[in-house]
Design an enzyme around this catalytic site. Structure first.
Site, PDB file in Angstrom:
ATOM      1  N   TYR A  75      37.574  34.165  35.352  1.00 41.73           N
ATOM      2  CA  TYR A  75      37.133  33.433  36.551  1.00 41.73           C
ATOM      3  C   TYR A  75      36.975  31.943  36.233  1.00 41.73           C
ATOM      4  CZ  TYR A  75      35.856  38.149  38.264  1.00 41.73           C
ATOM      5  OH  TYR A  75      35.866  39.467  38.637  1.00 41.73           O
ATOM      6  N   HIS A  80      39.026  44.248  31.934  1.00 41.47           N
ATOM      7  CA  HIS A  80      39.611  43.597  33.120  1.00 41.47           C
ATOM      8  C   HIS A  80      41.083  44.009  33.214  1.00 41.47           C
ATOM      9  CE1 HIS A  80      38.813  39.710  35.602  1.00 41.47           C
ATOM     10  NE2 HIS A  80      39.344  40.667  36.330  1.00 41.47           N
TER      11      HIS A  80
END
Ligand SMILES: NC(=O)c1ccc[n+]([C@@H]2O[C@H](COP(=O)([O-])OP(=O)(O)OC[C@H]3O[C@@H](n4cnc5c(N)ncnc54)[C@H](OP(=O)(O)O)[C@@H]3O)[C@@H](O)[C@H]2O)c1
Length: 261
Positions: A64, A128
């Site tokens: 992010y 992820h």
């Protein structure tokens, strides 16, 4: 805001968590409108607002952008309040995602997250996924790697943000928490939520509002409708909603509280 036990971990999480993609990344994202990254002051206000409203769960990731790096200093002095969830496996470099699920990458990533977030333990690490859930679980041995970090006390719990039903079911069986997409427009992963409920594992919901495309969700208040749809699943632990807008955050909490009455 109601808190519940997160599966069979010893963590207790608010049923609404705060997602932080928008704190650090505004490129290659699927939101309906372009946006500027928030100032530190705006993030501080959002965190204080979330805390006041009873939210104790923050979700971030190395992918992010600057999210982890920005959160660390701003969380100084309030580590005890938050259940911090971050991830490993994806990096966002020069506008593109890169993936590495090896043990070396996990070690490097977790050490960097600890440093960036200014803490000596992480509550939750999620793999992820790039979409190849099964391959990552079977060929990279990610859960046995993460279990080593758990045994060493660096992380409290681990799991995976999955993209497939098969991978989600496997992650339920082999880890503590699975993060899945679930909303009125995408319910294909419901089987993973049901499986987690059966095995007393934690479930985080991502993209509850279809990444902000709320006009595609019917109802007078699409926020309320999306949450009603999600919370009716008994296996859901927490919905992770991303927002930069304190008024949206307050409304989301009001809707969640209304549905829990
Ligand atoms: N692991 C993964 O692969 C993965 C992938 C995606 C997301 N996630 C996690 O899940 C979190 C949420 O996912 P997401 O950000 O993709 O989607 P989302 O929560 O479905 O939607 C977020 C969008 O909805 C808007 N929004 C929020 N509350 C609103 C309200 N009350 N009224 C109107 N608009 C509202 C936000 O805009 P405003 O800022 O204007 O409120 C934001 O653009 C992320 O932050 C991240 O932590 C994980």
């Amino acid at each position: 805001m109601k808190k519940i036990a997160l599966g069979n971990t010893h963590l207790s999480v608010s049923m609404l968590g705060l997602g932080t993609v928008k704190f650090g990344r505004n490129q290659q994202v699927n939101y309906p409108q372009a946006f500027a990254l928030p100032s530190n002051k705006e993030i501080i206000e959002l965190l204080a607002c979330a805390q006041d409203l009873g939210i104790n769960l923050l979700d971030t990731a190395p992918a992010y952008g600057s999210s982890e790096e920005r959160l660390g200093p701003l969380l100084k002095g309030q580590r005890h309040h938050w259940v911090l969830a971050t991830k490993f496996g994806e990096e966002f470099v020069h506008g593109a995602s890169q993936f590495d699920f090896s043990k070396e990458a996990a070690q490097k990533s977790i050490e960097r997250s600890l440093k960036r977030l200014g803490t000596d333990y992480l509550d939750i690490i999620l793999v992820h996924s790039n979409g190849e859930d099964k391959k990552i679980i079977e060929e990279q041995g990610v859960f046995s790697t993460l279990n080593e970090f758990k045994q060493a006390g660096l992380i409290r719990a681990f799991g995976m943000s999955t993209k497939t039903i098969e991978g989600g079911l496997m992650a339920v069986e082999q880890s503590d928490i699975v993060m899945v997409t679930h909303n009125p427009l995408h319910s294909a992963e419901q089987a993973v939520i049901a499986h987690a409920h059966k095995h007393n594992k934690g479930i985080f919901i991502k993209k509850a509002f279809a990444s902000g495309h709320l006009q595609k969700i019917s109802g007078v208040d699409p926020v309320l409708e999306a949450m009603r749809f999600i919370y009716q699943e008994p296996g859901v632990s927490s919905i992770i909603v991303g927002t930069l807008n304190p008024e949206h955050l307050k409304h989301n909490v009001a809707c969640a509280n209304q549905l829990m009455e």
